[in-house]
Design a protein around this motif. Structure first.
Motif, PDB file in Angstrom:
ATOM      1  N   VAL A  41       0.723  -1.245  -0.044  1.00  0.00           N
ATOM      2  CA  VAL A  41      -0.123  -0.239  -0.044  1.00  0.00           C
ATOM      3  C   VAL A  41       0.823   1.120   0.091  1.00  0.00           C
ATOM      4  O   VAL A  41       1.618   1.366   0.944  1.00  0.00           O
ATOM      5  CB  VAL A  41      -0.885  -0.067   1.209  1.00  0.00           C
ATOM      6  CG1 VAL A  41      -2.012   1.201   1.201  1.00  0.00           C
ATOM      7  CG2 VAL A  41      -1.780  -1.223   1.225  1.00  0.00           C
ATOM      8  N   MET A  43       1.518   5.027   0.363  1.00  0.00           N
ATOM      9  CA  MET A  43       0.715   6.021   1.275  1.00  0.00           C
ATOM     10  C   MET A  43       1.330   7.428   0.536  1.00  0.00           C
ATOM     11  O   MET A  43       2.835   7.714   1.036  1.00  0.00           O
ATOM     12  CB  MET A  43       0.906   5.782   2.660  1.00  0.00           C
ATOM     13  CG  MET A  43       0.161   4.781   3.526  1.00  0.00           C
ATOM     14  SD  MET A  43       0.366   4.802   5.042  1.00  0.00           S
ATOM     15  CE  MET A  43       2.127   4.602   5.285  1.00  0.00           C
ATOM     16  N   ASP A  44       0.735   8.096  -0.400  1.00  0.00           N
ATOM     17  CA  ASP A  44       1.595   9.091  -0.712  1.00  0.00           C
ATOM     18  C   ASP A  44       2.861   9.114  -1.205  1.00  0.00           C
ATOM     19  O   ASP A  44       3.813   9.840  -0.961  1.00  0.00           O
ATOM     20  CB  ASP A  44       1.546  10.404   0.310  1.00  0.00           C
ATOM     21  CG  ASP A  44       1.670  11.719  -0.284  1.00  0.00           C
ATOM     22  OD1 ASP A  44       1.578  12.167  -1.407  1.00  0.00           O
ATOM     23  OD2 ASP A  44       2.414  12.508   0.318  1.00  0.00           O
ATOM     24  N   SER A  65      -3.228   2.485  -3.551  1.00  0.00           N
ATOM     25  CA  SER A  65      -2.859   3.912  -2.931  1.00  0.00           C
ATOM     26  C   SER A  65      -3.527   4.673  -2.154  1.00  0.00           C
ATOM     27  O   SER A  65      -4.778   4.609  -2.337  1.00  0.00           O
ATOM     28  CB  SER A  65      -1.944   4.773  -4.186  1.00  0.00           C
ATOM     29  OG  SER A  65      -3.123   5.137  -4.955  1.00  0.00           O
ATOM     30  N   LEU A  66      -2.828   5.595  -1.340  1.00  0.00           N
ATOM     31  CA  LEU A  66      -3.793   6.412  -0.421  1.00  0.00           C
ATOM     32  C   LEU A  66      -3.028   7.710  -0.397  1.00  0.00           C
ATOM     33  O   LEU A  66      -1.822   7.677  -0.264  1.00  0.00           O
ATOM     34  CB  LEU A  66      -4.053   5.864   1.156  1.00  0.00           C
ATOM     35  CG  LEU A  66      -4.938   4.717   1.357  1.00  0.00           C
ATOM     36  CD1 LEU A  66      -5.124   4.361   2.760  1.00  0.00           C
ATOM     37  CD2 LEU A  66      -6.550   5.417   1.090  1.00  0.00           C
ATOM     38  N   ARG A  68      -2.297  11.544   1.651  1.00  0.00           N
ATOM     39  CA  ARG A  68      -2.368  11.896   3.162  1.00  0.00           C
ATOM     40  C   ARG A  68      -3.440  12.485   3.486  1.00  0.00           C
ATOM     41  O   ARG A  68      -4.435  12.561   2.657  1.00  0.00           O
ATOM     42  CB  ARG A  68      -1.303  13.002   3.195  1.00  0.00           C
ATOM     43  CG  ARG A  68       0.180  12.586   3.192  1.00  0.00           C
ATOM     44  CD  ARG A  68       0.894  13.705   3.425  1.00  0.00           C
ATOM     45  NE  ARG A  68       2.483  13.320   3.093  1.00  0.00           N
ATOM     46  CZ  ARG A  68       3.201  13.117   4.003  1.00  0.00           C
ATOM     47  NH1 ARG A  68       2.809  13.022   5.319  1.00  0.00           N
ATOM     48  NH2 ARG A  68       4.598  12.870   4.084  1.00  0.00           N
ATOM     49  N   ARG A  69      -3.904  12.237   4.761  1.00  0.00           N
ATOM     50  CA  ARG A  69      -5.312  12.682   5.362  1.00  0.00           C
ATOM     51  C   ARG A  69      -4.783  14.026   5.991  1.00  0.00           C
ATOM     52  O   ARG A  69      -4.518  13.940   7.158  1.00  0.00           O
ATOM     53  CB  ARG A  69      -5.994  11.638   5.931  1.00  0.00           C
ATOM     54  CG  ARG A  69      -6.421  10.575   5.122  1.00  0.00           C
ATOM     55  CD  ARG A  69      -7.513   9.792   5.859  1.00  0.00           C
ATOM     56  NE  ARG A  69      -7.921   8.561   4.779  1.00  0.00           N
ATOM     57  CZ  ARG A  69      -8.722   7.509   5.373  1.00  0.00           C
ATOM     58  NH1 ARG A  69      -9.120   7.711   6.711  1.00  0.00           N
ATOM     59  NH2 ARG A  69      -9.055   6.881   4.494  1.00  0.00           N
ATOM     60  N   PRO A  74      -2.176   7.974   6.630  1.00  0.00           N
ATOM     61  CA  PRO A  74      -3.237   7.156   7.314  1.00  0.00           C
ATOM     62  C   PRO A  74      -2.826   5.692   7.377  1.00  0.00           C
ATOM     63  O   PRO A  74      -3.362   4.788   6.636  1.00  0.00           O
ATOM     64  CB  PRO A  74      -4.266   7.457   6.134  1.00  0.00           C
ATOM     65  CG  PRO A  74      -3.422   7.382   4.607  1.00  0.00           C
ATOM     66  CD  PRO A  74      -2.159   8.027   5.248  1.00  0.00           C
ATOM     67  N   ALA A  77      -5.917   3.356   8.042  1.00  0.00           N
ATOM     68  CA  ALA A  77      -6.615   3.038   6.860  1.00  0.00           C
ATOM     69  C   ALA A  77      -5.916   2.252   5.763  1.00  0.00           C
ATOM     70  O   ALA A  77      -6.469   1.374   5.019  1.00  0.00           O
ATOM     71  CB  ALA A  77      -7.243   4.261   6.116  1.00  0.00           C
ATOM     72  N   ALA A  78      -4.624   2.436   5.758  1.00  0.00           N
ATOM     73  CA  ALA A  78      -3.672   1.827   4.733  1.00  0.00           C
ATOM     74  C   ALA A  78      -3.754   0.346   5.264  1.00  0.00           C
ATOM     75  O   ALA A  78      -3.748  -0.678   4.035  1.00  0.00           O
ATOM     76  CB  ALA A  78      -2.152   2.282   4.701  1.00  0.00           C
ATOM     77  N   LEU A  81      -7.041  -1.160   3.808  1.00  0.00           N
ATOM     78  CA  LEU A  81      -6.883  -1.320   2.459  1.00  0.00           C
ATOM     79  C   LEU A  81      -6.233  -2.565   1.982  1.00  0.00           C
ATOM     80  O   LEU A  81      -6.475  -3.126   1.023  1.00  0.00           O
ATOM     81  CB  LEU A  81      -6.497   0.161   1.764  1.00  0.00           C
ATOM     82  CG  LEU A  81      -6.440   0.158   0.200  1.00  0.00           C
ATOM     83  CD1 LEU A  81      -7.865  -0.163  -0.261  1.00  0.00           C
ATOM     84  CD2 LEU A  81      -5.664   1.433  -0.040  1.00  0.00           C
ATOM     85  N   GLU A 215     -10.213   3.477  11.374  1.00  0.00           N
ATOM     86  CA  GLU A 215      -9.490   4.537  10.593  1.00  0.00           C
ATOM     87  C   GLU A 215      -9.711   5.972  11.344  1.00  0.00           C
ATOM     88  O   GLU A 215      -8.940   6.966  10.745  1.00  0.00           O
ATOM     89  CB  GLU A 215     -10.213   4.528   9.166  1.00  0.00           C
ATOM     90  CG  GLU A 215     -10.001   3.100   8.652  1.00  0.00           C
ATOM     91  CD  GLU A 215     -10.301   3.166   7.091  1.00  0.00           C
ATOM     92  OE1 GLU A 215     -11.002   4.228   6.619  1.00  0.00           O
ATOM     93  OE2 GLU A 215     -10.464   1.856   6.489  1.00  0.00           O
TER      94      GLU A 215
END
Length: 324
Positions: A41, A43-44, A65-66, A68-69, A74, A77-78, A81, A215
């Motif tokens: 995964v 992340m950014d 992919s995710l 940033r929050r 995250p 959440a990652a 996912l 999350e």
């Protein structure tokens, strides 16, 4: 994608730390039991996919992919996912490895063997607990946690890979707060506060019972301790597993982790509001001693950055990525 029903997946979440990911992939290629799927995964981090595919073994590679929050990684959440992607690819067993971890050759084989010994029939009923994703069901979930030992810095001019995978076991020091087990030993954890996400395994069924990570925890800190409480709330078990040793690669860190002060304060408040006690109290008190956090009259914590500490904390927070 080929149907992988009954297969084993590895999930790794990544932001930066590409050299660490390369060494983890080296360890995965040396496994006695290979995964069918590796979910990485990103992340950014748009460069992760190419690396994961270029250095994969014989397994399929998925790279969801995710972003940033609100500027934070995250992590919870990652992981969700990643496991969802593994399940969607047909995996029924999942091993989650922190990107800093190099697995010893028998990690996946050992996890798979113990999961087979504790697996059980499908639950027939479930009830949502306290509005969270946690579910209490007829069949209790089981989570396995392998040992993680900490490597010293690499010798000058050499890489951990130059030393050989088998040699790493003689260099890494066990964590003082976790049990050290014989290679064939499995021990039930008496204290679920010790759960950590560096290296653990479970069936997709158990994951679905637990509902994954909350999350609402964004950034670093608290989501692991919350997950341990979810195991307890669902009547589950955490098992320490000998013979599933991972080696944690050395990297600079700070104690307390001032670069994560905002995340830790926010996540600690969330945790206390749900479970009624405070996690990470040592860090919170250390932040308070440094003028980086304060406790309000209602007992909640707040991040504070006086003029003389603001620049230091901000620099640290942006200079070091999360321990993902």
């Amino acid at each position: 994608m080929t149907d992988r029903a009954g297969s084993l997946a590895v999930v790794t979440i990544v932001h930066g730390r590409h050299d660490h990911l390369e060494r983890q992939l080296w360890g995965l290629r040396e496994q006695r039991l290979q995964p069918e799927v590796h979910v990485v995964v990103a992340m950014d981090d748009p460069d992760v996919g190419g690396l994961a595919r270029a250095q994969a073994g014989g397994w399929d590679v998925l790279v969801p992919s995710l972003p940033r929050r609100d500027g934070h990684l995250p992590l919870a959440a990652a992981r969700n996912l990643g496991v969802d992607a593994a399940a969607g690819a047909g995996a029924d067993r999942v091993v989650l490895l922190d990107v800093d971890c190099i697995p010893s050759p028998g990690v996946l084989e050992r996890y798979a063997g113990v999961l087979a010994s504790v697996d059980s029939p499908e639950p027939d009923a479930s009830d949502v607990l306290d509005g969270s994703r946690v579910r209490a069901v007829g069949q209790s979930p089981v989570v396995l946690a392998g040992e993680v030992a900490y490597l010293p810095p690499e010798p000058d001019g050499r890489d951990y890979r130059d030393l050989g995978l088998e040699a790493l076991a003689g260099l890494a020091a066990p964590h003082p707060a976790r049990p050290v087990l014989d290679a064939d030993e499995v021990r039930e954890a008496a204290d679920l506060r010790l759960f950590w996400s560096l290296s653990f395994a479970l069936t997709v069924r158990s994951w679905q019972v637990l509902g994954g990570f909350d999350e609402g925890y964004v950034g670093y800190g608290g989501e692991d301790t919350d997950f341990g409480q979810r195991i307890a709330a669902a009547g589950g078990r955490l098992l320490w597993v000998g013979g599933a040793l991972a080696h944690h690669q050395h990297h600079p860190t700070s104690s307390p982790p001032v670069q994560h002060v905002r995340d830790i304060v926010a996540n600690a408040n969330r945790f206390a509001g749900r479970w009624g006690w405070w996690p990470m109290e040592g860090w919170l008190e250390a932040f308070a001693d440094r003028g980086l956090a304060r406790r309000a009259a209602d007992g909640s914590w707040h991040a504070t950055f006086p003029a003389h500490t603001a620049e230091t904390a901000e620099t640290a927070e942006t200079a070091e990525t999360a321990d993902a």
